[in-house]
Design a protein around this motif. Structure first.
Motif, PDB file in Angstrom:
ATOM      1  N   MET A 128      69.712  -8.026  69.935  1.00 32.85           N
ATOM      2  CA  MET A 128      68.512  -7.650  70.675  1.00 32.85           C
ATOM      3  C   MET A 128      67.324  -8.453  70.151  1.00 32.85           C
ATOM      4  SD  MET A 128      68.950  -4.988  72.941  1.00 32.85           S
ATOM      5  CE  MET A 128      67.566  -3.840  72.879  1.00 32.85           C
ATOM      6  N   THR A 129      66.389  -8.755  71.036  1.00 28.42           N
ATOM      7  CA  THR A 129      65.198  -9.504  70.648  1.00 28.42           C
ATOM      8  C   THR A 129      63.948  -8.816  71.195  1.00 28.42           C
ATOM      9  OG1 THR A 129      65.091 -10.899  72.631  1.00 28.42           O
ATOM     10  CG2 THR A 129      66.528 -11.658  70.823  1.00 28.42           C
ATOM     11  N   THR A 130      62.799  -9.125  70.583  1.00 29.22           N
ATOM     12  CA  THR A 130      61.538  -8.571  71.076  1.00 29.22           C
ATOM     13  C   THR A 130      61.216  -9.065  72.488  1.00 29.22           C
ATOM     14  OG1 THR A 130      60.660  -8.192  68.863  1.00 29.22           O
ATOM     15  CG2 THR A 130      59.054  -8.442  70.644  1.00 29.22           C
ATOM     16  N   PRO A 131      61.358 -10.372  72.777  1.00 30.80           N
ATOM     17  CA  PRO A 131      61.131 -10.787  74.168  1.00 30.80           C
ATOM     18  C   PRO A 131      62.079 -10.098  75.140  1.00 30.80           C
ATOM     19  CG  PRO A 131      61.059 -12.692  72.718  1.00 30.80           C
ATOM     20  CD  PRO A 131      61.547 -11.542  71.889  1.00 30.80           C
ATOM     21  N   GLY A 132      63.327  -9.920  74.744  1.00 28.58           N
ATOM     22  CA  GLY A 132      64.267  -9.223  75.616  1.00 28.58           C
ATOM     23  C   GLY A 132      63.858  -7.793  75.867  1.00 28.58           C
ATOM     24  N   ALA A 133      63.197  -7.188  74.890  1.00 21.45           N
ATOM     25  CA  ALA A 133      62.781  -5.791  75.013  1.00 21.45           C
ATOM     26  C   ALA A 133      61.549  -5.626  75.887  1.00 21.45           C
ATOM     27  CB  ALA A 133      62.517  -5.208  73.626  1.00 21.45           C
ATOM     28  N   ILE A 134      60.649  -6.620  75.879  1.00 21.22           N
ATOM     29  CA  ILE A 134      59.352  -6.395  76.535  1.00 21.22           C
ATOM     30  C   ILE A 134      59.155  -7.171  77.836  1.00 21.22           C
ATOM     31  CG2 ILE A 134      58.244  -5.831  74.349  1.00 21.22           C
ATOM     32  CD1 ILE A 134      56.941  -8.600  74.420  1.00 21.22           C
ATOM     33  N   PHE A 188      50.344  -4.416  80.375  1.00 20.17           N
ATOM     34  CA  PHE A 188      49.229  -3.923  79.567  1.00 20.17           C
ATOM     35  C   PHE A 188      48.762  -2.550  80.066  1.00 20.17           C
ATOM     36  CE2 PHE A 188      49.021  -8.506  78.661  1.00 20.17           C
ATOM     37  CZ  PHE A 188      49.128  -8.442  77.274  1.00 20.17           C
ATOM     38  N   ARG A 189      49.069  -2.240  81.313  1.00 20.22           N
ATOM     39  CA  ARG A 189      48.853  -0.880  81.816  1.00 20.22           C
ATOM     40  C   ARG A 189      49.761   0.091  81.069  1.00 20.22           C
ATOM     41  NH1 ARG A 189      50.384   2.979  85.566  1.00 20.22           N
ATOM     42  NH2 ARG A 189      48.657   3.839  86.792  1.00 20.22           N
ATOM     43  N   PHE A 190      51.015  -0.340  80.838  1.00 14.08           N
ATOM     44  CA  PHE A 190      51.959   0.480  80.081  1.00 14.08           C
ATOM     45  C   PHE A 190      51.486   0.643  78.642  1.00 14.08           C
ATOM     46  CE2 PHE A 190      55.871   0.591  77.414  1.00 14.08           C
ATOM     47  CZ  PHE A 190      56.308   1.853  77.786  1.00 14.08           C
ATOM     48  N   VAL A 191      51.014  -0.436  78.019  1.00 13.25           N
ATOM     49  CA  VAL A 191      50.508  -0.353  76.644  1.00 13.25           C
ATOM     50  C   VAL A 191      49.345   0.628  76.570  1.00 13.25           C
ATOM     51  CG1 VAL A 191      49.350  -1.635  74.804  1.00 13.25           C
ATOM     52  CG2 VAL A 191      51.299  -2.670  76.000  1.00 13.25           C
ATOM     53  N   ALA A 192      48.431   0.553  77.536  1.00 16.77           N
ATOM     54  CA  ALA A 192      47.282   1.459  77.545  1.00 16.77           C
ATOM     55  C   ALA A 192      47.732   2.916  77.686  1.00 16.77           C
ATOM     56  CB  ALA A 192      46.330   1.083  78.675  1.00 16.77           C
ATOM     57  N   MET A 213      54.864  -0.031  69.348  1.00 18.37           N
ATOM     58  CA  MET A 213      53.955  -0.441  70.405  1.00 18.37           C
ATOM     59  C   MET A 213      53.001  -1.522  69.911  1.00 18.37           C
ATOM     60  SD  MET A 213      53.436  -0.209  73.558  1.00 18.37           S
ATOM     61  CE  MET A 213      54.780   0.989  73.682  1.00 18.37           C
ATOM     62  N   ASP A 214      52.636  -1.484  68.627  1.00 21.25           N
ATOM     63  CA  ASP A 214      51.793  -2.547  68.063  1.00 21.25           C
ATOM     64  C   ASP A 214      52.496  -3.892  68.160  1.00 21.25           C
ATOM     65  OD1 ASP A 214      49.709  -0.852  67.436  1.00 21.25           O
ATOM     66  OD2 ASP A 214      50.335  -0.559  65.351  1.00 21.25           O
ATOM     67  N   ASP A 215      53.776  -3.921  67.790  1.00 22.67           N
ATOM     68  CA  ASP A 215      54.531  -5.173  67.844  1.00 22.67           C
ATOM     69  C   ASP A 215      54.743  -5.624  69.290  1.00 22.67           C
ATOM     70  OD1 ASP A 215      54.684  -5.393  65.109  1.00 22.67           O
ATOM     71  OD2 ASP A 215      56.651  -4.417  64.956  1.00 22.67           O
ATOM     72  N   ALA A 216      54.939  -4.676  70.189  1.00 18.32           N
ATOM     73  CA  ALA A 216      55.116  -5.030  71.599  1.00 18.32           C
ATOM     74  C   ALA A 216      53.842  -5.663  72.155  1.00 18.32           C
ATOM     75  CB  ALA A 216      55.482  -3.789  72.407  1.00 18.32           C
ATOM     76  N   GLU A 217      52.700  -5.053  71.863  1.00 17.66           N
ATOM     77  CA  GLU A 217      51.441  -5.608  72.358  1.00 17.66           C
ATOM     78  C   GLU A 217      51.170  -6.980  71.749  1.00 17.66           C
ATOM     79  OE1 GLU A 217      46.807  -4.267  73.098  1.00 17.66           O
ATOM     80  OE2 GLU A 217      48.001  -3.184  71.610  1.00 17.66           O
ATOM     81  N   LYS A 218      51.456  -7.121  70.474  1.00 24.53           N
ATOM     82  CA  LYS A 218      51.256  -8.419  69.816  1.00 24.53           C
ATOM     83  C   LYS A 218      52.106  -9.493  70.475  1.00 24.53           C
ATOM     84  CE  LYS A 218      51.642 -10.643  65.267  1.00 24.53           C
ATOM     85  NZ  LYS A 218      52.005 -10.439  63.833  1.00 24.53           N
TER      86      LYS A 218
END
Length: 350
Positions: A128-134, A188-192, A213-218
Motif C-alpha cells: 500500500m502507498t500514500t498516493p494509492g490511499a488518497i 480538500f472538502r473531505f479534509v475540511a 489526516m495530517d499526512d494525507a493533507e500533506k
C-alpha cells in the motif's frame, strides 16, 4: 414484479463461471504503485461453458483459508456467443477483486460479464502507498481502463454490450461507483470535513493502511502529486454507464453536493445501519438524499466488514477484519438479490 425478475435471474445460477485475467494501463498507476508500474490487474468473471471445471478461490494459506469466496473455472470457454451487459466493480480500501468475488461471481452466474480490478497502490496483494490511499478519484480511471482492455480482448470483447454498462463497488469502491456515474471529487472538502469531525470512521487511520489526516493533507499538497490533484475535480464518469450500485460507500464528503445532485443514471445504495467505518449519516444517506431518485436499502445490525467475503474460524482468529458479529451470508444474499433486481431493471436481464 420484483419477485418474478429475481426468479428469472436466479434460474440462471446453475451454470459454471469462468475467470480470466487481463492487464490494463492507466497513466496515474505509476504514481500510486510502489514499484511505479503503469499496469492495472483486471479480473473478469463470465458465464462459462457447460461442464467447465470450477476451482475454489478462497483467500489465505493453503488448507486454512481466512475468507471463503467461491469457485470459478480458470480460462474456461464462454457459455455462448451472446452479447451481455457488463458490470464494472471496484473493491474497498486495501481490498482485491477476488475479495469481492462473493458478489461478482453470482452476478456472472446470472449472466453478466463482471470486470473487476486491483487498484494500484491500494490493494491487498501489493504494498500500500500514500498516493494509492488518497488519489481516490483515479479508481474510476482504472475501471475505464479495465473496460477498454476487456473490449479489446478477442474473446471477451465481442461478448460485451458497450451500451449496457453498470458500475458497482464497496466502501472506497462505492465512492468509485459514484464518481464513475458523474460525481466530482473535491478532496480538500473531505479534509475540511475530517478536521471538523476527526471522530468520524472515514477520518480515522484505517486498519488496512494507517494514514493520518495530517499526512494525507500533506501528500495532497505535495509537488509530487500536484499534477494529479489538479485533475481530481475533472469529469471521471465512464462512457456507457447506465446504472450505479454502491455498497456502503465511503468518502462521500469528498464529493461535491452539486455533482451528486446532477447524477442522471439510476443509482442504488446498500447500507449497513451499524457501519462504524463509513457511517451512513455522513456517507450513504448523504448520497441517497442528494442523488435524484436514488434507491436505498439499509440492513439492520450490519457493519462495514460484513460486506467482505465470508470469514472462516481461522480468519476470525487472525484478522480484525473478521471481528464483526452478524453472520455474513444473509448480508451477501441481500446484496446479490438487490443488485440482480436493480441491474435487471436498469440494464435488462442478461
Amino acid at each position: 414484479m420484483i419477485a418474478t425478475a429475481l426468479s428469472v435471474a436466479f434460474g440462471a445460477l446453475a451454470g459454471p463461471v469462468g475467470e480470466r485475467h487481463l492487464q490494463a494501463s492507466d497513466a496515474t498507476a505509476a504514481l500510486r504503485d510502489a514499484e511505479h508500474r503503469t499496469t492495472v490487474r483486471v479480473t473478469v468473471w463470465y458465464p462459462a461453458a457447460e461442464g467447465a471445471k470450477e476451482e475454489r478461490i478462497d483467500l489465505g494459506p493453503p488448507g486454512k483459508p481466512l475468507f471463503v469466496v467461491g469457485a470459478v473455472a480458470p480460462d474456461a470457454p464462454f457459455a455462448d456467443a451472446k452479447v451481455r451487459p457488463v458490470i464494472l466493480f471496484s473493491h474497498g480500501f486495501g481490498g482485491t477483486a477476488r475479495m469481492m468475488g462473493w458478489f461478482g461471481v453470482p452476478l456472472a452466474r446470472a449472466g453478466y460479464v463482471v470486470v473487476a480490478v486491483d487498484h494500484p497502490g491500494n490493494n491487498g496483494l501489493d504494498k500500500m502507498t500514500t498516493p494509492g490511499a488518497i488519489l481516490s478519484w483515479t479508481r474510476a480511471d482504472d475501471l475505464a481502463a479495465a473496460l477498454g482492455a476487456a473490449k479489446a480482448d478477442p474473446e471477451i470483447g465481442p461478448r460485451i454490450d458497450g451500451a449496457k454498462v453498470g458500475v458497482s463497488g464497496f466502501s472506497a469502491g462505492g465512492f468509485t461507483t459514484l464518481v464513475s456515474a458523474g460525481a466530482r471529487p473535491e478532496m480538500f472538502r473531505f479534509v475540511a470535513f475530517c478536521r471538523r469531525h476527526p471522530e468520524d470512521g472515514v477520518c480515522r487511520p484505517q486498519k488496512e493502511y494507517a494514514l493520518s489526516m495530517d499526512d494525507a493533507e500533506k501528500a495532497l499538497k505535495s509537488p509530487e502529486l500536484a499534477g494529479a490533484v489538479a485533475h481530481a475535480g475533472d469529469d471521471h464518469r465512464i462512457p456507457g454507464v447506465k446504472a450505479a450500485f454502491a455498497i456502503a460507500p465511503a468518502i462521500v464528503q469528498g464529493l461535491t453536493p452539486e455533482s451528486l445532485a446532477s447524477i442522471k443514471v439510476p443509482t442504488a445504495i446498500l447500507l449497513g445501519d451499524a457501519d462504524p467505518v463509513a457511517p451512513p449519516d455522513t456517507n450513504g444517506r448523504v448520497a441517497a438524499r442528494m442523488i435524484p431518485g436514488a434507491e436505498v436499502r439499509e440492513l439492520p445490525g450490519v457493519k462495514h466488514y460484513d460486506f467482505l467475503s465470508t470469514c472462516t474460524d481461522a480468519g476470525r482468529a487472525v484478522t480484525e477484519l473478521c471481528r464483526d458479529e452478524p453472520p455474513q451470508d444473509p448480508t451477501h444474499q441481500a446484496a446479490i438479490d438487490m443488485a440482480l433486481d436493480f441491474f435487471g431493471r436498469t440494464l435488462g436481464a442478461p
